[in-house]
Write a protein that holds these residues in place. Structure first.
Motif, PDB file in Angstrom:
ATOM      1  N   UNK A 130       0.820  -1.213   0.000  1.00 48.27           N
ATOM      2  CA  UNK A 130       0.000   0.000   0.000  1.00 48.27           C
ATOM      3  C   UNK A 130       0.855   1.265   0.000  1.00 48.27           C
ATOM      4  N   UNK A 131       1.984   1.234   0.681  1.00 52.50           N
ATOM      5  CA  UNK A 131       2.866   2.407   0.653  1.00 52.50           C
ATOM      6  C   UNK A 131       3.405   2.637  -0.761  1.00 52.50           C
ATOM      7  N   UNK A 132       3.719   1.544  -1.455  1.00 47.70           N
ATOM      8  CA  UNK A 132       4.168   1.692  -2.846  1.00 47.70           C
ATOM      9  C   UNK A 132       3.038   2.204  -3.726  1.00 47.70           C
TER      10      UNK A 132
ATOM     11  N   UNK B  52       2.809  -2.154  12.624  1.00 46.78           N
ATOM     12  CA  UNK B  52       2.269  -2.340  11.270  1.00 46.78           C
ATOM     13  C   UNK B  52       0.795  -1.951  11.207  1.00 46.78           C
ATOM     14  N   UNK B  53      -0.003  -2.426  12.171  1.00 50.17           N
ATOM     15  CA  UNK B  53      -1.429  -2.122  12.155  1.00 50.17           C
ATOM     16  C   UNK B  53      -1.680  -0.638  12.383  1.00 50.17           C
ATOM     17  N   UNK B  54      -0.831   0.015  13.176  1.00 50.58           N
ATOM     18  CA  UNK B  54      -0.949   1.464  13.352  1.00 50.58           C
ATOM     19  C   UNK B  54      -0.741   2.196  12.040  1.00 50.58           C
ATOM     20  N   UNK B  55       0.231   1.733  11.229  1.00 51.20           N
ATOM     21  CA  UNK B  55       0.475   2.359   9.922  1.00 51.20           C
ATOM     22  C   UNK B  55      -0.720   2.159   8.992  1.00 51.20           C
TER      23      UNK B  55
ATOM     24  N   UNK C  22      -1.558   7.525  18.856  1.00 53.61           N
ATOM     25  CA  UNK C  22      -1.068   8.237  17.672  1.00 53.61           C
ATOM     26  C   UNK C  22      -2.133   8.248  16.580  1.00 53.61           C
ATOM     27  N   UNK C  23      -2.743   7.083  16.335  1.00 55.58           N
ATOM     28  CA  UNK C  23      -3.783   7.008  15.308  1.00 55.58           C
ATOM     29  C   UNK C  23      -4.976   7.871  15.700  1.00 55.58           C
TER      30      UNK C  23
ATOM     31  N   UNK D 171       8.147   2.077  11.985  1.00 55.56           N
ATOM     32  CA  UNK D 171       7.383   2.343  10.768  1.00 55.56           C
ATOM     33  C   UNK D 171       6.297   3.395  11.014  1.00 55.56           C
ATOM     34  N   UNK D 172       5.668   3.341  12.185  1.00 59.40           N
ATOM     35  CA  UNK D 172       4.656   4.346  12.505  1.00 59.40           C
ATOM     36  C   UNK D 172       5.298   5.712  12.664  1.00 59.40           C
ATOM     37  N   UNK D 173       6.484   5.761  13.273  1.00 60.49           N
ATOM     38  CA  UNK D 173       7.193   7.033  13.398  1.00 60.49           C
ATOM     39  C   UNK D 173       7.532   7.604  12.020  1.00 60.49           C
TER      40      UNK D 173
END
Length: 684
Positions: free
Chosen positions: A270-272, A315-318, A362-363, A451-453
């Motif tokens: 998804x980031x790509x 990962x789930x936070x991202x 954060x989310x 990754x979330x940071x």
């Protein structure tokens, strides 16, 4: 399409033939089984491992009764059909001693013995008796050869890695594929990205003559679907070169393995897609009408599946953050926030419970940024405070409880008001996870959310302003009109309404990291403007300018093919760059040199660095910049050296940083504006 067959025969699974490779296999099996991308080997073979080869965190949502969710795996490679019980007994006792003597391992609830030996009912019974008699603090399970083979057969990803189905890679291409994968891996180990890129380009070229195989035969471009080794090698190459465009189809295929249930592969894919779907192809002459909405629509369609994904809090936070910042439906945002609530529930009592609460907070911050303090967010979470009141800590009884407060009183999250203007809320969002860790003063690695940071850094904003030029313009007319830019330069240009003139006057080149941050900056401004409606003020105008910047960006295979009136987004395939401190005494700027500062200035910079106090520490810091491919500005500097191009910047501190690497930094304003400030920079 995955590499499936009607019947996955275990005869086509090739298990390792030595202890080290068997441990690597177990890392993959149990990392996937427990959704832990950080599954790792404990020490090295030959060291005192205290009954432990692999440490895994159980990030599954069930079972709930799994204590604190850590798993020990002991790997036993043998060519015999049975294992001696005495050795397993010794390993189990050593593992118990490790659990009882180290607080970090108190959460171990399962001890798995993985072996290439055949299944043995007798050994199973002895292990169960040992567990009962010794009152071990964990359950013991024996995973024999049959169990491991079943795990591989059941998983698309593991089957893809370890099956040797005849002619999986056609015979006429097998040697070519092996040679290319081996060559690129070797070049990557030496940091020779340019050489690896050339090898990959030859692989893609249909007209080339193969080194091995039948003359004139050439593997299809997507032969990586049949060769796991080649695919992993290419993904690693594209990641190091920040080449999201090339990596996207490979990451999509990786995500499809396992039915897209794995959070880590989902996130990478998804980031790509966020980049690819928002970036104009270099083959397109005009932007398509619906280009802006393609990724939003794709994410909206996948929201239900994403919310059922399993993985670590990081990962789930991202994934939840992507849903909140990249889609426009409140019900999807509510589902993303609910996903993080489930992360807390599944992490309850584990070592990463606090990490789950930080990710949730954060989310929730970004949820409030989009919708304010509505019903879905009106409950106390970690770090909440009213005005100057104390932050709610991990042991507070108020956690998860609904609240009601006077709207005139500011409710903050770790001291930050998510409803503030981007100049404050956006800049502080940049360091939101770090603020939590600093507040908790906890060095526990289980709290790490790298990754979330990184995504908080992407989805951040501030008031980028131009303080005027305070340095002289270097002589760069002989270098052409190509300039390297980063997010800060583009954002200031948009704020000052100079972005269109800059794009029309120069061939601007940026990295994929810069484009990713530009997308996040746009998303943050969109969220603020949408929530404040008619009260957005100048931010509504700024958002429109940033939109035009995104529309001006175009994927470019190499910096050499960059175009005018475009911002060319390019990967960076370079070999280790020449360093200013160790270059020839008087390098000549221009095509023969990566340095773009005038010769006298280069020599002065070199001498200055050599005579500074603490020169060793400074040199180490400087050398790190020549290797840092994750920091956006450092990567932009490497691109400037690779193309022998100056950098555009409005910031004096970046002028210093770039000059220390031998790069000319220019103020993007008008020449007459720059000449007025030249007199004040003689001391630079």
């Amino acid at each position: 399409m995955t590499n499936k067959v009607v019947h996955r025969d275990e005869r086509f699974i090739q298990l390792p033939t030595n202890q080290e490779d068997f441990e690597k296999l177990c890392v993959r099996i149990y990392g996937e089984m427990f959704h832990d991308p950080g599954a790792r080997r404990y020490g090295r073979p030959g060291q005192g491992q205290q009954g432990l080869d692999i440490l895994v965190h159980d990030f599954r949502r069930s079972p709930v009764e799994k204590r604190q969710g850590m798993v020990f795996v002991q790997c036993k490679y043998t060519e015999k059909d049975e294992l001696p019980f005495s050795k397993l007994e010794s390993d189990a006792r050593e593992a118990r001693a490790l659990v009882e003597s180290h607080e970090a391992y108190e959460g171990v609830y399962l001890f798995i013995v993985a072996t290439t030996a055949k299944n043995s009912a007798t050994l199973h019974a002895k292990l169960q008796t040992l567990q009962a008699e010794e009152r071990l603090p964990f359950e013991i399970q024996l995973h024999s050869r049959d169990t491991l083979l079943s795990r591989i057969q059941e998983s698309d990803r593991l089957w893809d890695l370890y099956n040797v189905v005849p002619e999986r890679v056609p015979t006429e291409f097998a040697l070519q594929v092996l040679r290319v994968a081996t060559m690129i891996r070797s070049q990557l180990q030496e940091g020779l990205l340019a050489d690896a890129c050339e090898e990959d380009s030859r692989r893609r070229c249909a007209s080339r003559i193969p080194t091995f195989g039948q003359r004139g035969s050439c593997p299809p471009e997507d032969i990586w679907k049949q060769s796991t080794s080649l695919r992993e090698t290419l993904i690693n190459l594209y990641a190091k070169a920040a080449d999201t465009w090339s990596a996207a189809p490979l990451l999509e295929y990786e995500a499809s393995l396992g039915g897209m249930r794995n959070g880590d592969s989902w996130l990478a894919y998804l980031l790509a897609q966020r980049t690819v779907e928002n970036l104009r192809s270099h083959e397109a002459h005009l932007p398509l009408a619906n280009d802006r909405d393609r990724f939003t629509q794709q994410l909206t369609n996948l929201a239900d599946v994403i919310c059922r994904t399993e993985g670590s809090p990081d990962v789930l936070g991202c994934l939840a953050l992507l849903l909140i910042m990249e889609t426009n439906r409140q019900d999807i945002h509510d589902a993303a926030l609910n996903l993080m609530t489930k992360v807390i529930e599944s992490g309850c009592g584990t070592l990463w419970e606090l990490s789950a609460r930080i990710a949730h907070a954060v989310v929730r911050y970004y949820y409030v940024l989009r919708w304010g303090w509505n019903g879905s967010a009106r409950f106390y979470a970690l770090g909440d405070s009213l005005d100057s009141g104390l932050c709610i800590g991990p042991s507070s009884l108020q956690l998860g409880q609904p609240f009601s407060h006077d709207d005139r009183v500011t409710l903050r999250i770790i001291g930050i008001d998510p409803l503030g203007a981007p100049r404050w809320s956006g800049a502080q969002a940049f360091a939101l996870p770090r603020a939590f860790f600093r507040w908790l003063r906890n060095e526990d690695s289980n709290l790490a959310l790298p990754q979330l940071a990184a995504q908080c850094q992407v989805y951040s904003a501030q008031d980028f302003v131009d303080n005027g030029p305070t340095w002289g313009r270097p002589e760069t007319s002989h270098l052409g009109n190509r300039r390297i830019v980063d997010l800060e330069t583009l954002a200031v240009a948009a704020t000052e309404n100079q972005h269109l003139s800059m794009i029309s006057s120069y061939r601007l080149v940026a990295t994929y990291h810069t484009f990713e941050r530009l997308l996040g900056y746009r998303a943050f401004l969109r969220a603020y403007v949408h929530r404040t409606s008619g009260n957005a003020g100048t931010y509504a105008t700024l958002m429109a300018r940033v939109e035009s910047l995104v529309d001006s960006c175009e994927a470019c295979p190499t910096p050499v093919t960059s175009k005018s009136h475009r911002i060319s987004i390019t990967p960076l395939y370079d070999n280790p760059p020449q360093q200013l401190l160790y270059s020839a005494p008087s390098p000549t700027p221009g095509p023969a040199s990566p340095f773009t500062l005038p010769r006298e200035r280069l020599e002065w910079i070199r001498q200055s660095i050599s005579s500074w106090p603490f020169v060793y520490v400074h040199r180490m810091s400087l050398e790190q910049r020549y290797r840092d491919r994750s920091d956006e500005f450092s990567l932009a500097c490497l691109l400037a050296l690779h193309t022998a191009s100056p950098i555009f910047t409005y910031k004096y501190e970046k002028v210093i940083r770039s000059q220390e690497m031998g790069i000319a930094a220019e103020y993007p304003g008008r020449r007459e504006t720059i000449s007025q400030g030249t007199a004040s920079v003689n001391s630079l």
